[in-house]
Write a protein that holds these residues in place. Sequence first.
Motif, short mmCIF file in Angstrom:
data_model
loop_
_atom_site.label_atom_id
_atom_site.label_comp_id
_atom_site.label_asym_id
_atom_site.label_seq_id
_atom_site.Cartn_x
_atom_site.Cartn_y
_atom_site.Cartn_z
N ASP A 1 2.71 24.55 -17.30
CA ASP A 1 3.24 25.85 -16.90
C ASP A 1 4.10 25.65 -15.65
O ASP A 1 3.59 25.24 -14.60
N PRO A 2 5.40 25.94 -15.74
CA PRO A 2 6.27 25.73 -14.59
C PRO A 2 5.97 26.65 -13.40
O PRO A 2 6.51 26.45 -12.32
N ALA A 3 5.08 27.63 -13.57
CA ALA A 3 4.71 28.47 -12.43
C ALA A 3 3.87 27.69 -11.42
O ALA A 3 3.76 28.09 -10.27
N TRP A 4 3.26 26.58 -11.85
CA TRP A 4 2.46 25.73 -10.95
C TRP A 4 3.40 24.76 -10.25
O TRP A 4 4.40 24.32 -10.82
N ALA A 5 3.07 24.38 -9.05
CA ALA A 5 3.85 23.41 -8.28
C ALA A 5 3.01 22.15 -8.12
O ALA A 5 1.84 22.22 -7.76
N CYS A 6 3.60 21.00 -8.40
CA CYS A 6 2.86 19.74 -8.35
C CYS A 6 3.69 18.66 -7.66
O CYS A 6 4.86 18.49 -8.00
N PRO A 7 3.08 17.92 -6.74
CA PRO A 7 3.82 16.77 -6.20
C PRO A 7 3.90 15.69 -7.27
O PRO A 7 2.90 15.36 -7.91
N LEU A 8 5.09 15.19 -7.48
CA LEU A 8 5.30 14.14 -8.49
C LEU A 8 5.21 12.77 -7.83
O LEU A 8 5.31 12.64 -6.62
N PRO A 9 5.00 11.73 -8.62
CA PRO A 9 4.81 10.39 -8.05
C PRO A 9 6.02 9.90 -7.26
O PRO A 9 7.14 9.93 -7.75
N PRO A 10 5.79 9.43 -6.02
CA PRO A 10 6.85 8.81 -5.24
C PRO A 10 7.23 7.45 -5.84
O PRO A 10 6.53 6.93 -6.73
N PRO A 11 8.30 6.82 -5.35
CA PRO A 11 8.75 5.55 -5.91
C PRO A 11 7.68 4.45 -5.98
O PRO A 11 7.67 3.67 -6.94
N GLY A 12 6.75 4.38 -5.04
CA GLY A 12 5.71 3.36 -5.06
C GLY A 12 4.63 3.60 -6.10
O GLY A 12 3.67 2.84 -6.18
N ASN A 13 4.81 4.64 -6.90
CA ASN A 13 3.85 4.96 -7.95
C ASN A 13 4.50 5.01 -9.32
O ASN A 13 3.97 5.61 -10.25
N VAL A 14 5.66 4.38 -9.41
CA VAL A 14 6.39 4.31 -10.68
C VAL A 14 6.32 2.87 -11.17
O VAL A 14 6.60 1.93 -10.42
N VAL A 15 5.90 2.70 -12.43
CA VAL A 15 5.80 1.37 -13.01
C VAL A 15 6.66 1.29 -14.27
O VAL A 15 7.00 2.32 -14.86
N ASP A 16 7.01 0.07 -14.67
CA ASP A 16 7.85 -0.14 -15.85
C ASP A 16 7.04 -0.33 -17.13
O ASP A 16 7.59 -0.41 -18.21
N VAL A 17 5.72 -0.43 -16.99
CA VAL A 17 4.84 -0.71 -18.12
C VAL A 17 4.36 0.61 -18.74
O VAL A 17 3.82 1.46 -18.02
N PRO A 18 4.55 0.80 -20.05
CA PRO A 18 4.01 2.01 -20.66
C PRO A 18 2.48 2.01 -20.61
O PRO A 18 1.84 1.01 -20.93
N VAL A 19 1.90 3.13 -20.19
CA VAL A 19 0.45 3.26 -20.12
C VAL A 19 0.04 4.24 -21.23
O VAL A 19 0.20 5.46 -21.08
N VAL A 20 -0.45 3.68 -22.33
CA VAL A 20 -0.85 4.50 -23.47
C VAL A 20 -2.35 4.76 -23.31
O VAL A 20 -3.19 4.10 -23.92
N ALA A 21 -2.66 5.71 -22.44
CA ALA A 21 -4.04 6.02 -22.10
C ALA A 21 -4.09 7.40 -21.50
O ALA A 21 -3.09 7.90 -21.00
N GLY A 22 -5.28 8.00 -21.51
CA GLY A 22 -5.45 9.30 -20.91
C GLY A 22 -4.73 10.38 -21.69
O GLY A 22 -4.50 10.26 -22.90
N GLU A 23 -4.36 11.43 -20.97
CA GLU A 23 -3.62 12.52 -21.59
C GLU A 23 -2.21 12.03 -21.90
O GLU A 23 -1.50 11.57 -21.01
N LEU A 24 -1.82 12.14 -23.15
CA LEU A 24 -0.56 11.54 -23.58
C LEU A 24 0.64 12.45 -23.46
O LEU A 24 1.74 11.99 -23.27
N ALA A 25 0.48 13.73 -23.60
CA ALA A 25 1.59 14.67 -23.48
C ALA A 25 1.03 16.06 -23.34
O ALA A 25 -0.07 16.34 -23.82
N ALA A 26 1.80 16.93 -22.75
CA ALA A 26 1.37 18.33 -22.67
C ALA A 26 1.42 18.94 -24.06
O ALA A 26 2.36 18.67 -24.83
N PRO A 27 0.42 19.77 -24.41
CA PRO A 27 0.43 20.39 -25.75
C PRO A 27 1.53 21.43 -25.88
O PRO A 27 2.04 21.93 -24.92
#
Length: 195
Positions: free
Chosen positions: A169-195
């Motif tokens: 829901d775009p009404a919520w505000a969330c801090p997104l990952p800074p550059p030190g939290n971005v990886v090039d490896v796909p992580v196929v785990a956890g919640e995969l996509a918003a429904p």
Amino acid sequence: MSRLDVLDWRRRTAALYAAVRAAPDPATGHGLWRAGRDELFATHPASPLAPERRAAFTGLPVAPYDPALRAEVAVEDAPPQRHDVATGTDGTVHLERVGRVRLPDVGTLDVWWLDQYGGGLFLPLRDPGPGYGGGRYLLDTVKGADLGGRDGRLVVDLNFAYAPSCAHDPAWACPLPPPGNVVDVPVVAGELAAP
């Protein structure tokens, strides 16, 4: 939705993670987490799903549990760094880097302290995999999302990666990952996509 609804959501989230930590094994804890999150999303007044979407909601898309994606990792030293994130509705979120963790087969991620009232550890992740494109959270202790750890170590389990409320829901505000939290490896785990 009222502020007391949000308070109750946070209490239930903290209780859910306490149940996960108390589970006899991580896979059982993961099952509790999935069921608990699905119930909150489907029924709670502070759910980030709009009421009209809740009626058709059948559960969050979550990958099966993989024990190889769980690690208890040391928080290594890292040079201090401040990262201020403008979130719009929540104003600016101030983050202070407190260290780094190294995740096998994924890479290094910065560990942040939310430098605001109450504080808390924050460990976001953005990867090119099938999760929410803006990134997911692994730990957010302000909201009770904490898998434990001791002696300068954190339990980081990629199976518990989840999309923040703003992914639903775009009404919520969330801090997104800074550059030190971005990886090039796909992580196929956890919640995969918003429904």
